[in-house]
Design a protein around this motif. Sequence first.
Motif, PDB file in Angstrom:
ATOM      1  N   VAL A 103       1.495  -1.169  -0.074  1.00  0.00           N
ATOM      2  CA  VAL A 103      -0.121   0.251   0.006  1.00  0.00           C
ATOM      3  C   VAL A 103       0.720   1.374  -0.215  1.00  0.00           C
ATOM      4  CG1 VAL A 103      -1.333   1.108   1.165  1.00  0.00           C
ATOM      5  CG2 VAL A 103      -1.866  -1.007   1.580  1.00  0.00           C
ATOM      6  N   GLY A 104       0.533   2.623  -1.461  1.00  0.00           N
ATOM      7  CA  GLY A 104       1.063   3.278  -1.159  1.00  0.00           C
ATOM      8  C   GLY A 104       3.584   2.624  -1.063  1.00  0.00           C
ATOM      9  N   GLY A 105       3.912   3.415   0.187  1.00  0.00           N
ATOM     10  CA  GLY A 105       4.674   3.120  -0.565  1.00  0.00           C
ATOM     11  C   GLY A 105       5.795   2.107   0.684  1.00  0.00           C
ATOM     12  N   LEU A 106       4.375   1.477   1.188  1.00  0.00           N
ATOM     13  CA  LEU A 106       5.018   0.582   1.967  1.00  0.00           C
ATOM     14  C   LEU A 106       4.337  -0.909   1.577  1.00  0.00           C
ATOM     15  CD1 LEU A 106       2.553   1.640   4.769  1.00  0.00           C
ATOM     16  CD2 LEU A 106       4.724   1.320   5.205  1.00  0.00           C
ATOM     17  N   SER A 107       5.841  -1.926   2.137  1.00  0.00           N
ATOM     18  CA  SER A 107       5.826  -3.214   1.213  1.00  0.00           C
ATOM     19  C   SER A 107       5.035  -4.120   1.224  1.00  0.00           C
ATOM     20  CB  SER A 107       7.122  -3.480   0.945  1.00  0.00           C
ATOM     21  OG  SER A 107       8.083  -3.450   2.399  1.00  0.00           O
ATOM     22  N   SER A 108       4.390  -5.181   0.975  1.00  0.00           N
ATOM     23  CA  SER A 108       3.548  -6.442   1.426  1.00  0.00           C
ATOM     24  C   SER A 108       4.732  -6.887   2.521  1.00  0.00           C
ATOM     25  CB  SER A 108       3.019  -6.579   0.419  1.00  0.00           C
ATOM     26  OG  SER A 108       4.455  -7.826  -0.580  1.00  0.00           O
ATOM     27  N   ARG A 109       3.239  -7.638   2.975  1.00  0.00           N
ATOM     28  CA  ARG A 109       3.731  -8.349   4.318  1.00  0.00           C
ATOM     29  C   ARG A 109       3.045  -9.842   4.344  1.00  0.00           C
ATOM     30  NH1 ARG A 109       5.112  -4.718   8.088  1.00  0.00           N
ATOM     31  NH2 ARG A 109       3.091  -5.145   9.274  1.00  0.00           N
ATOM     32  N   ARG A 110       4.201 -10.140   3.996  1.00  0.00           N
ATOM     33  CA  ARG A 110       3.047 -12.158   5.037  1.00  0.00           C
ATOM     34  C   ARG A 110       3.385 -12.502   6.344  1.00  0.00           C
ATOM     35  NH1 ARG A 110       2.222 -15.190   0.081  1.00  0.00           N
ATOM     36  NH2 ARG A 110       1.631 -17.125   1.781  1.00  0.00           N
ATOM     37  N   ALA A 111       1.801 -12.757   6.103  1.00  0.00           N
ATOM     38  CA  ALA A 111       1.549 -13.453   7.675  1.00  0.00           C
ATOM     39  C   ALA A 111       2.298 -14.176   8.406  1.00  0.00           C
ATOM     40  CB  ALA A 111       0.235 -14.407   7.680  1.00  0.00           C
ATOM     41  N   THR A 112       2.806 -13.990   9.608  1.00  0.00           N
ATOM     42  CA  THR A 112       4.466 -14.699  10.234  1.00  0.00           C
ATOM     43  C   THR A 112       4.033 -16.019  10.592  1.00  0.00           C
ATOM     44  OG1 THR A 112       4.442 -12.453  10.680  1.00  0.00           O
ATOM     45  CG2 THR A 112       5.738 -14.677  11.749  1.00  0.00           C
ATOM     46  N   LEU A 113       4.859 -17.271   9.915  1.00  0.00           N
ATOM     47  CA  LEU A 113       4.454 -18.413  10.690  1.00  0.00           C
ATOM     48  C   LEU A 113       5.025 -18.762  11.988  1.00  0.00           C
ATOM     49  CD1 LEU A 113       5.114 -20.389   7.160  1.00  0.00           C
ATOM     50  CD2 LEU A 113       3.271 -19.776   8.064  1.00  0.00           C
ATOM     51  N   PHE A 114       4.389 -19.113  12.533  1.00  0.00           N
ATOM     52  CA  PHE A 114       5.015 -20.005  14.198  1.00  0.00           C
ATOM     53  C   PHE A 114       6.461 -20.115  14.378  1.00  0.00           C
ATOM     54  CE2 PHE A 114       5.466 -22.438  17.764  1.00  0.00           C
ATOM     55  CZ  PHE A 114       5.132 -21.566  18.822  1.00  0.00           C
ATOM     56  N   ASP A 115       6.396 -21.406  12.923  1.00  0.00           N
ATOM     57  CA  ASP A 115       7.758 -21.709  12.869  1.00  0.00           C
ATOM     58  C   ASP A 115       8.952 -21.045  12.574  1.00  0.00           C
ATOM     59  OD1 ASP A 115       6.600 -24.267  13.687  1.00  0.00           O
ATOM     60  OD2 ASP A 115       6.617 -25.619  11.954  1.00  0.00           O
ATOM     61  N   THR A 116       8.533 -20.194  11.944  1.00  0.00           N
ATOM     62  CA  THR A 116       9.397 -18.930  11.558  1.00  0.00           C
ATOM     63  C   THR A 116      10.005 -18.395  12.265  1.00  0.00           C
ATOM     64  OG1 THR A 116       8.177 -19.079   9.216  1.00  0.00           O
ATOM     65  CG2 THR A 116      10.096 -17.483   9.772  1.00  0.00           C
ATOM     66  N   VAL A 117       9.413 -18.074  14.018  1.00  0.00           N
ATOM     67  CA  VAL A 117       9.888 -17.133  14.483  1.00  0.00           C
ATOM     68  C   VAL A 117      10.359 -18.608  15.676  1.00  0.00           C
ATOM     69  CG1 VAL A 117       9.015 -16.060  16.678  1.00  0.00           C
ATOM     70  CG2 VAL A 117       8.052 -15.689  14.129  1.00  0.00           C
ATOM     71  N   PHE A 118       9.966 -19.573  16.049  1.00  0.00           N
ATOM     72  CA  PHE A 118      10.130 -19.767  17.417  1.00  0.00           C
ATOM     73  C   PHE A 118      11.305 -21.307  16.890  1.00  0.00           C
ATOM     74  CE2 PHE A 118       6.431 -17.802  19.544  1.00  0.00           C
ATOM     75  CZ  PHE A 118       7.254 -17.146  20.241  1.00  0.00           C
ATOM     76  N   GLY A 119      11.027 -20.964  15.721  1.00  0.00           N
ATOM     77  CA  GLY A 119      12.186 -22.388  14.703  1.00  0.00           C
ATOM     78  C   GLY A 119      11.161 -23.780  15.747  1.00  0.00           C
ATOM     79  N   GLY A 120      11.870 -25.102  14.777  1.00  0.00           N
ATOM     80  CA  GLY A 120      11.187 -26.311  14.739  1.00  0.00           C
ATOM     81  C   GLY A 120      10.567 -26.931  13.920  1.00  0.00           C
ATOM     82  N   HIS A 121       9.172 -27.827  14.194  1.00  0.00           N
ATOM     83  CA  HIS A 121       8.514 -27.973  13.412  1.00  0.00           C
ATOM     84  C   HIS A 121       7.216 -28.185  14.078  1.00  0.00           C
ATOM     85  CE1 HIS A 121      11.060 -28.083  10.420  1.00  0.00           C
ATOM     86  NE2 HIS A 121      12.246 -28.939  11.203  1.00  0.00           N
ATOM     87  N   SER A 122       6.630 -27.307  15.172  1.00  0.00           N
ATOM     88  CA  SER A 122       5.332 -27.656  15.805  1.00  0.00           C
ATOM     89  C   SER A 122       4.488 -27.371  15.393  1.00  0.00           C
ATOM     90  CB  SER A 122       5.604 -27.178  17.315  1.00  0.00           C
ATOM     91  OG  SER A 122       6.912 -26.606  18.298  1.00  0.00           O
TER      92      SER A 122
END
Lengths: 204, 99
Positions: A103-122
């Motif tokens: 939107v405007g000058g802001l870049s797009s963002r994808r919804a954050t995945l839990f495992d991406t943040v906390f690691g592992g495959h929970s």
Amino acid sequence: MAPMSDPSELPPNSNRPNKDGTDPDLSRRRLLQGGLASAPVLMTLVSRPVLAQQCQSPSGFVSGNASIVNFQICTGSTPEFWKQEQSFGSWVAPYSPVNVGAVGGLSSRRATLFDTVFGGHSFPNQTLLDVLKNGGGPPYDVARYCVATLLNCMAGRIPTTVLTIPALKGLWNDYIKIGFFEPTSGVRWDHSQIVRYLLTTMPR
Amino acid sequence: MSASAVRWRSVSGDALLCREWDHNVVVRNDRSGSTHLLGPLAGRVLQILVEADCARSIEELKAGLNEALSEDDASDWLPAIEAILSEFHRLGLAEPEPT
């Protein structure tokens, strides 16, 4: 009733004569000696912010609030708050509850995945928001509160002297791998104790 | 360890706002959100702790009060200072240094 003087900074020790010419040492001695027979604290006004509460690091929590110096003020919010659509604007980048188009000058963002943040495959392919919405007991309850705590940390609602994001990730990973978290040597927290601790950082 | 061997420190001076008011001391503790009205003796003890660059024993606090003491008083002061420190601990104004 005699008028009270204006409040002033605490004076350094002084040997100057009082305004009335009396010996200041004698006056001070009489005042302090009077303290021997009276209560040291004459009055206390308790005032605590409605939406804040005292909190501590995990190890401080274990020690039963023994050290007042480690007390901090936390103003975090619960999973119930963070999962509501009207709270999405409070999420701090780079974390996002949903996919956001450019939107405007802001870049797009994808919804954050839990495992991406906390690691592992929970929680494969589950977003932070999905995990917030998950019902149920362990390990879902711990995950919900870890996500809320992550967002509280990002929003500056939990002092880093209480809990950092790397420490939070360590807590989650210990719990999910071995079934408990050890806040200090010899102490094991199961899911209910972890949730109980995290709740102390989120008064609202 | 005897009570007199314990060393005491105030919470960070940055967290305390102190004003003298008619010989008493009003102190606002940002950590607890509470405001206390201290008598002259308690106010002086807190002042010594806040200005100290390290923890103080009860004997050192008594020495800091020397301008107000006479030898005849000495036996009365130690329990009074202990009572003040105990109250400070309860209120979150000071704490004993971990041993």
